[in-house]
Design an enzyme around this catalytic site. Structure first.
Site, mmCIF file in Angstrom:
data_model
loop_
_atom_site.group_PDB
_atom_site.id
_atom_site.type_symbol
_atom_site.label_atom_id
_atom_site.label_comp_id
_atom_site.label_asym_id
_atom_site.label_seq_id
_atom_site.Cartn_x
_atom_site.Cartn_y
_atom_site.Cartn_z
ATOM 1 C CG HIS A 130 -1.872 1.043 1.362
ATOM 2 N ND1 HIS A 130 -1.549 2.313 1.772
ATOM 3 C CD2 HIS A 130 -3.202 1.055 1.125
ATOM 4 C CE1 HIS A 130 -2.647 3.054 1.786
ATOM 5 N NE2 HIS A 130 -3.658 2.326 1.396
ATOM 6 C CG ASP A 207 0.169 -2.366 5.999
ATOM 7 O OD1 ASP A 207 0.160 -1.665 4.957
ATOM 8 O OD2 ASP A 207 -0.811 -2.450 6.767
ATOM 9 C CD GLN A 210 -7.549 -3.956 4.390
ATOM 10 O OE1 GLN A 210 -8.487 -4.589 4.870
ATOM 11 N NE2 GLN A 210 -7.681 -2.722 3.962
ATOM 12 C CE LYS A 233 -7.443 0.572 6.536
ATOM 13 N NZ LYS A 233 -8.300 1.053 5.428
ATOM 14 C CB CYS A 373 -3.587 3.449 -1.550
ATOM 15 S SG CYS A 373 -4.707 4.786 -1.176
HETATM 16 C C1 LIG Z 1 -2.883 -2.556 3.561
HETATM 17 C C2 LIG Z 1 -3.139 -1.149 3.976
HETATM 18 N N1 LIG Z 1 -2.139 -0.450 4.563
HETATM 19 C C3 LIG Z 1 -2.341 0.823 4.958
HETATM 20 C C4 LIG Z 1 -3.564 1.451 4.777
HETATM 21 C C5 LIG Z 1 -3.740 2.871 5.271
HETATM 22 O O1 LIG Z 1 -4.709 2.876 6.308
HETATM 23 P P1 LIG Z 1 -5.113 4.342 6.909
HETATM 24 O O2 LIG Z 1 -6.066 4.044 8.049
HETATM 25 O O3 LIG Z 1 -5.799 5.069 5.763
HETATM 26 O O4 LIG Z 1 -3.833 5.006 7.329
HETATM 27 C C6 LIG Z 1 -4.618 0.758 4.159
HETATM 28 C C7 LIG Z 1 -5.942 1.423 3.910
HETATM 29 N N2 LIG Z 1 -6.537 0.976 2.717
HETATM 30 C C8 LIG Z 1 -7.812 1.543 2.342
HETATM 31 C C9 LIG Z 1 -7.699 2.992 1.982
HETATM 32 S S1 LIG Z 1 -6.611 3.223 0.637
HETATM 33 C C10 LIG Z 1 -8.412 0.725 1.197
HETATM 34 O O5 LIG Z 1 -9.495 1.101 0.702
HETATM 35 O O6 LIG Z 1 -7.811 -0.313 0.848
HETATM 36 C C11 LIG Z 1 -4.412 -0.567 3.780
HETATM 37 O O7 LIG Z 1 -5.398 -1.286 3.199
#
Ligand SMILES: Cc1ncc(COP(=O)(O)O)c(CN[C@@H](CS)C(=O)O)c1O
Length: 415
Positions: A130, A207, A210, A233, A373
């Site tokens: 990401h 990371d 997910q 999430k 992203c």
């Molecule tokens: C694997 C992974 N790593 C980092 C992030 C960022 O999370 P934040 O809470 O926005 O900082 C995400 C967030 N992915 C969302 C928004 S792009 C998606 O629609 O897939 C993610 O999936």
């Protein structure tokens, strides 16, 4: 709309905690399938937020009055609860509350990377990272002269582990890897990657954005040096992320945000730092969000993380089967039967993902469309964008059927 119960979860009962799922658009009940972007918030978490502001709101660690004491204790205990949720035995000293996963990644990249990386060092990522990870380490590498290298993703969306073993070397200072891809659904072997990284004297950053919300995650079983995820999430509020770090690493690291709360002694000439984790929580922290995240941990644990994982896997496999039955849908990520997270990215021939998402919205089906992203990954996939359905505890097979039916509407429209 009646909802068949999953044999794993009492989905009907769970849905009662999410009034937003009763919303209708033009007479169609919403089918919310964008959980990888953000999940909905159950009533117990909403009530926790309301109760905090109704009864306990005060700034933490700064007042001797009762309200501040109560808020401080609740905020500190929230760190312990989150530590327990991911198996961090160091409790609150290993749990830093940030704004989101992205900020957690940046904290380590700046507080560790900027000070420790140099032209002789390499940072190993994967092609499915990401932007929160990929852009962060890419830019820190540019600032420090370090080099980023990328573990290849195979045609089937899985990580090329032979390539991982080849490019993780004694020059590797950090391996930063997504546990579950938000685009492919691929579940990466993070424990194996941690072993490889540590064998070469490298740290590993996982990371978990997910994975932590969707399956059991034990940071010590993985042996992650750092792990990040977001509250929004995992049935929690927006505005809070978590950085887990091994205590000795966080102790060695300099803070990267300065101000109140993170200090012990300040003179005109210099300052000393507060204890962990407060050293990394400058200014007034995410008090209510942290307390609400602890409630979200309770909510998910009451359901059971293994059952949540299996529920999502069943929905994803069902969606894959339905989508792949149509000859004109390309799906991305591991094939049916291979372990994957609760999401499916796909494209309908001759219909741009954005158009498809808009047409599905006409049927109140909410998915995501775009690059999620992960632009470099989409470039590698050879598509500018993809549609993505992502599942959570309140979704049902019947909602997958609704998705497939709405896709057919799009198919007819563009026929
Ligand atoms: C694997 C992974 N790593 C980092 C992030 C960022 O999370 P934040 O809470 O926005 O900082 C995400 C967030 N992915 C969302 C928004 S792009 C998606 O629609 O897939 C993610 O999936």
């Amino acid at each position: 709309m009646g909802h068949a119960e999953s044999e794993l979860l009492d989905v009907e009962r769970i849905r009662e905690d999410f009034p937003i799922l009763q919303r209708e658009f033009d007479g169609e009940q919403v089918v919310y399938l964008d959980n990888a972007a953000t999940t909905q918030t159950p009533e117990p978490v909403v009530e926790t937020i309301a109760d905090y502001y109704r009864t306990t709101n005060a700034n933490v660690h700064r007042g001797l009055h009762q309200l501040s004491q109560e808020a401080s204790v609740a905020y500190e205990k929230a760190h312990d609860r989150v530590a327990e949720f991911i198996g961090a035995s160091g409790e609150r000293e290993e749990i830093v509350f940030t704004k989101n996963t992205t900020e957690s990644e940046n904290l380590v990249a700046y507080a560790w990377g900027l000070n420790e990386l140099g032209p002789e060092d390499e940072v190993v990522l994967t092609e499915m990272e990401h932007h929160a990870s990929l852009v962060t380490w890419q830019q820190i590498a540019k600032k420090t002269g370090a080099t980023c290298r990328y573990i290849s993703v195979d045609e089937d969306g899985t990580l090329d582990m032979d390539h991982a073993r080849e490019i993780i070397t004694d020059d590797t200072a950090m391996v930063s890897v997504v546990h579950v891809s938000n685009t492919l659904g691929t579940v990466n072997p993070v424990s194996e990657l941690a072993d490889i990284a540590h064998d070469h004297g490298s740290y590993i950053f996982v990371d978990g954005a997910q994975s932590v919300p969707n399956r059991p995650v034990d940071v010590e079983a993985i042996d992650a040096d750092f792990l990040a995820f977001s509250g929004h999430k995992m049935a929690g509020p927006t505005g809070i992320g978590v950085l887990y770090g091994k205590k000795h690493l966080l102790e060695e690291m300099e803070p990267y945000l300065y101000g109140g709360e993170m200090i012990k002694k300040v003179t005109f000439e210099d300052a000393t730092w507060n204890d962990l984790p407060w050293k990394f929580e400058a200014g007034t922290p995410v008090i209510c969000q942290g307390i609400a995240l602890a409630e979200a941990c309770d909510y998910l644990d009451d359901i059971g993380m293994e059952r949540i994982q299996r529920h999502e896997e069943q929905l994803a496999q069902y969606a894959l089967e339905q989508l792949r039955d149509e000859g004109d849908v390309e799906t991305y990520g591991p094939s049916a039967g291979t372990e994957r997270g609760g999401l499916v990215a796909f494209n309908l021939d001759s219909v741009h993902a954005h158009d498809l998402s808009s047409i599905l919205n006409d049927s109140a089906v909410a998915i995501r469309a775009g690059d999620h992203c992960t632009q470099p990954l989409h470039d590698k996939m050879g598509v500018p964008a993809s549609a993505r359905a992502s599942f959570y505890i309140y979704n049902t097979r019947e909602e997958v059927d609704k998705l497939v039916s709405a896709i057919d509407d799009a198919r007819q429209l563009f026929a």
